[in-house]
Design a protein around this motif. Structure first.
Motif, PDB file in Angstrom:
ATOM      1  N   CYS A 128       0.858  -1.196   0.000  1.00 39.05           N
ATOM      2  CA  CYS A 128       0.000   0.000   0.000  1.00 39.05           C
ATOM      3  C   CYS A 128       0.887   1.237   0.000  1.00 39.05           C
ATOM      4  O   CYS A 128       2.043   1.176   0.424  1.00 39.05           O
ATOM      5  CB  CYS A 128      -0.934  -0.001   1.198  1.00 39.05           C
ATOM      6  N   ALA A 130       2.282   4.701   1.449  1.00 39.42           N
ATOM      7  CA  ALA A 130       2.360   5.348   2.762  1.00 39.42           C
ATOM      8  C   ALA A 130       2.316   6.861   2.549  1.00 39.42           C
ATOM      9  O   ALA A 130       2.905   7.336   1.586  1.00 39.42           O
ATOM     10  CB  ALA A 130       3.645   4.952   3.464  1.00 39.42           C
ATOM     11  N   TYR A 132      -0.696   5.703   5.402  1.00 33.74           N
ATOM     12  CA  TYR A 132      -1.817   4.775   5.229  1.00 33.74           C
ATOM     13  C   TYR A 132      -2.581   4.628   6.541  1.00 33.74           C
ATOM     14  O   TYR A 132      -2.069   4.938   7.617  1.00 33.74           O
ATOM     15  CB  TYR A 132      -1.296   3.410   4.763  1.00 33.74           C
ATOM     16  N   TYR A 136      -4.261  -1.286   8.688  1.00 30.44           N
ATOM     17  CA  TYR A 136      -4.094  -2.218   7.573  1.00 30.44           C
ATOM     18  C   TYR A 136      -3.112  -3.342   7.926  1.00 30.44           C
ATOM     19  O   TYR A 136      -3.332  -4.504   7.582  1.00 30.44           O
ATOM     20  CB  TYR A 136      -3.587  -1.492   6.322  1.00 30.44           C
ATOM     21  N   PRO A 149       4.422  -1.003   3.143  1.00 33.25           N
ATOM     22  CA  PRO A 149       4.041   0.351   2.722  1.00 33.25           C
ATOM     23  C   PRO A 149       5.126   0.952   1.840  1.00 33.25           C
ATOM     24  O   PRO A 149       6.318   0.814   2.123  1.00 33.25           O
ATOM     25  CB  PRO A 149       3.957   1.121   4.059  1.00 33.25           C
ATOM     26  N   PRO A 159       0.221   7.821  -5.116  1.00 33.41           N
ATOM     27  CA  PRO A 159       1.011   6.596  -5.040  1.00 33.41           C
ATOM     28  C   PRO A 159       2.173   6.625  -6.033  1.00 33.41           C
ATOM     29  O   PRO A 159       2.025   7.138  -7.140  1.00 33.41           O
ATOM     30  CB  PRO A 159       0.012   5.487  -5.403  1.00 33.41           C
ATOM     31  N   ILE A 177      -5.315   0.148  -2.023  1.00 35.05           N
ATOM     32  CA  ILE A 177      -5.319   1.614  -2.121  1.00 35.05           C
ATOM     33  C   ILE A 177      -6.543   2.174  -1.409  1.00 35.05           C
ATOM     34  O   ILE A 177      -7.481   1.431  -1.086  1.00 35.05           O
ATOM     35  CB  ILE A 177      -5.279   2.093  -3.588  1.00 35.05           C
ATOM     36  N   ASN A 178      -6.529   3.470  -1.186  1.00 36.57           N
ATOM     37  CA  ASN A 178      -7.548   4.116  -0.365  1.00 36.57           C
ATOM     38  C   ASN A 178      -7.698   5.549  -0.878  1.00 36.57           C
ATOM     39  O   ASN A 178      -6.815   6.372  -0.670  1.00 36.57           O
ATOM     40  CB  ASN A 178      -7.069   4.075   1.109  1.00 36.57           C
ATOM     41  N   SER A 179      -8.809   5.769  -1.594  1.00 34.82           N
ATOM     42  CA  SER A 179      -9.024   7.076  -2.214  1.00 34.82           C
ATOM     43  C   SER A 179     -10.516   7.369  -2.199  1.00 34.82           C
ATOM     44  O   SER A 179     -11.298   6.494  -2.579  1.00 34.82           O
ATOM     45  CB  SER A 179      -8.496   7.060  -3.658  1.00 34.82           C
ATOM     46  N   ASN A 181      -8.280   9.596   0.371  1.00 33.23           N
ATOM     47  CA  ASN A 181      -7.341   8.964   1.285  1.00 33.23           C
ATOM     48  C   ASN A 181      -7.444   9.463   2.728  1.00 33.23           C
ATOM     49  O   ASN A 181      -7.592  10.651   2.993  1.00 33.23           O
ATOM     50  CB  ASN A 181      -5.921   9.216   0.761  1.00 33.23           C
ATOM     51  N   SER A 215      -9.550  -1.552  -3.522  1.00 34.33           N
ATOM     52  CA  SER A 215      -9.700  -0.132  -3.228  1.00 34.33           C
ATOM     53  C   SER A 215     -10.648   0.042  -2.050  1.00 34.33           C
ATOM     54  O   SER A 215     -11.810  -0.339  -2.114  1.00 34.33           O
ATOM     55  CB  SER A 215     -10.230   0.596  -4.469  1.00 34.33           C
ATOM     56  N   PHE A 364       0.859   7.116  10.861  1.00 37.44           N
ATOM     57  CA  PHE A 364       0.361   6.680   9.549  1.00 37.44           C
ATOM     58  C   PHE A 364       1.525   6.300   8.629  1.00 37.44           C
ATOM     59  O   PHE A 364       1.361   6.236   7.420  1.00 37.44           O
ATOM     60  CB  PHE A 364      -0.467   7.797   8.907  1.00 37.44           C
TER      61      PHE A 364
END
Lengths: 396, 396
Positions: A128, A130, A132, A136, A149, A159, A177-179, A181, A215, A364
């Motif tokens: 993933c 960072a 993050y 996770y 990360p 990213p 992924i995380n959006s 974010n 995601s 994070f």
């Protein structure tokens, strides 16, 4: 006495910075009164649920006379709700999602742990960007997974797709992924997502054991200034989407989310059956039925986003007035500014001396920054202004 | 493609007998109509929730206007609800339980997985009497635990305490009991519990790493003919109790339960903090808040138990009339009779030919028996009589 396992002992010692701030905050609130403490540490949605929620609960009150009103439901969720989510995703994701490709889960967190349990062998890696969301690592670690990360590009927080591709090994099972974010508030554009999709396709071309692109999107509904959050399912047959109603309906405590697979994934139904089973055997059994019924009835609703937009502007002004550098968040309800002086621990300690609670960036995976949640009343934002100015001055 | 992990693949292949019966049942209901199929396969409470439930939901509808109505709550549960459960347990268990010794969980299942995650090292053993609730093995297996079922005494289904003691090794971490029992309906008397408590004390006398005695009690409220379900927390400082509102309030789908420790357990608060943390990191985050509020308001309420008692009598008559041998259940809503002819698979197949659904005993670790849930309408019980007679005759 050895009461707890060594792995969990270690997790407790590394208790999350968010939690530590929470406890420091309780102490400050006791000493100075809650109204004199400016708490930006928690991402707890504080906007009332949509107005229709009350009417929905009243309707459920009527149904409470029926025997099975709140009994077990299938592990994968209420069939009508799975259908409804499949319909919603078909429109949103621009691919034809069927109910069998959707599992209703106990929030996005429950979706991720159930999914990891279903696919991860001990030693598998999860990549993933960072910074993050700090859990996770634990989510996949329960089952022997290892989070890797990869530092995001700065100052955009996008990213670093090249670095992620270099980090892929035979044991990489998931790119996560995380959006929009958490913690940066950045939104990944179509071009970046397309590159990630091609990365996954290149890897899977020579693999018997696929690499998944997951995601995590609890903040999809919350983008500012017309920012577009592109669909992710079309990126790869091995793409999955994790969603939640925690923030969009302010139902975070009721734990309703879902996971959906690209319909062209080979054996998508098998994978979803596995996730429904692990959701049962991890003890979730099924997502809470009252929450499922509420969310089903509120699928076309949402909280008032203009409130978050105004807070974002107010928070940006407070930071700018204090001379703190930041990238304006395009989504979610977080700022991830640079720590004046460069030391995030020193700066969050300085903020604490002015009764301002923020979480250091190292929580994070990115020291030198700090996170502010602007899911707080406007008076908290304006009231914190002097504290930010004073703390920033102390760092110079 | 290897979509799922090898461990989960194996679990799916061994898909539970309950689930298989469920699917066979769907097929039968499609062919013959639901009213012509007599389904005793599921333990889904089918009595309406207490009458006050509707009023509670209406009250929650009022609160839905408030911003944090359904927001996150502490991982360990709503503080007032923890207090209320501690008070209830103090009365019921005859030891002074404090709120810090209680964690609210996503049902009893969530309590067990969070607890196992907190205490189990890979290779640790969990001992339980057989027959047993079939998911126990998976619950501890997620974290490397190994279930060691020890045959119960027959025909009483009482735990064989001597055999359990012989089975204890250095790696035994938990003795797990379940009374009133699923699948047998038996209730463990005080004397048996006291022997189990002494066993645990003997083991712990020479141990740095304690052996826990965990009692899983979703059916505590449901005992017949004045049968007493003795308290378990006083049995040992290392005793824990797992409870649930799924059956007592017919709220199985809303997922609210708890785990409580004997207050004299060394580091009880540490263990409970660990369970609250694992509950968060396994993705539960917190037990559903609407369910927590309902259960808190319904703590003094219960479903109408006389309905279950009447069904038990009706079911016993059906079995006796068919010449099927059984031990009368003292609690819960299950019969676990002997399979006529001795082969549980053959007999449940014979029952299926008469549109009667039951679960073979091997699904609970004891072949030669079968499980009937009498959490069904009376007409299902009476309607099944001819089927039982015919199927039993076929076995002779």
């Amino acid at each position: 006495m050895q009461m707890i396992s060594s792995a969990v002992q270690k997790q407790m010692e590394g208790a999350s910075w968010i939690r530590q701030m929470f406890e420091r905050g309780l102490e400050l609130k006791r000493r100075f009164g809650a109204e004199n403490v400016f708490d930006f540490s928690l991402g707890n949605p504080d906007i009332p649920p949509p107005p229709k929620t009350g009417a929905m609960l009243s309707a459920l009150a009527e149904q409470a006379k029926s025997p099975m009103a709140f009994g077990y439901c299938p592990n994968a969720g209420l069939p009508a709700f799975r259908e409804a989510i499949a319909g919603m995703l078909t429109r949103q994701q621009e691919v034809a999602v069927a109910a069998t490709e959707v599992v209703i889960t106990c929030g996005a967190a429950g979706a991720l742990t159930s999914f990891f349990r279903a696919v991860i062998e001990p030693g598998d890696e999860v990549i993933c960007p960072a910074p993050y969301f700090v859990e996770y690592g634990t989510y996949c670690g329960h089952f022997g997974g290892v989070l890797k990360p990869i530092p995001a590009l700065l100052p955009s927080f996008q990213p670093d797709v090249d670095a992620m591709e270099k980090a892929v090994t035979d044991r990489t099972r998931v790119i996560l992924i995380n959006s929009p974010n958490n913690p940066t508030g950045c939104v990944y554009p179509q071009e970046t997502l397309a590159r990630l999709g091609r990365l996954v396709e290149r890897v899977n071309a020579t693999r018997e054991r696929p690499l998944f692109l997951v995601s995590d999107e609890p903040y999809r509904f919350l983008a500012y200034d017309g920012a577009v959050v592109p669909p992710v399912l079309p990126l790869s047959p091995f793409a999955l989407l994790v969603g939640s109603f925690s923030k969009s309906l302010s139902l975070a405590g009721e734990r309703v989310g879902y996971i959906a697979a690209n319909p062209s994934m080979p054996d998508a139904a098998l994978l979803m059956s596995a996730v429904a089973m692990t959701s049962r055997t991890l003890g979730f059994v099924n997502a809470p039925v009252i929450g499922q019924r509420l969310a089903m009835g509120l699928l076309e609703e949402g909280v008032d986003l203009s409130i978050y937009a105004r807070r974002r502007d107010a928070m940006a002004k407070v930071l700018a007035d204090a001379g703190i550098a930041f990238t304006m968040p395009q989504g979610a309800f977080y700022f991830f500014p640079e720590a004046p002086g460069g030391d995030d621990l020193a700066f969050t300690e300085a903020l604490l001396r002015h009764n301002v609670l923020a979480v250091p960036g190292r929580g994070f995976g990115l020291p030198g920054y700090f996170r502010l949640s602007f899911s707080v009343e406007n008076k908290v934002i304006t009231g914190s202004a002097a504290g930010f100015v004073a703390a920033a001055a102390e760092m110079r």
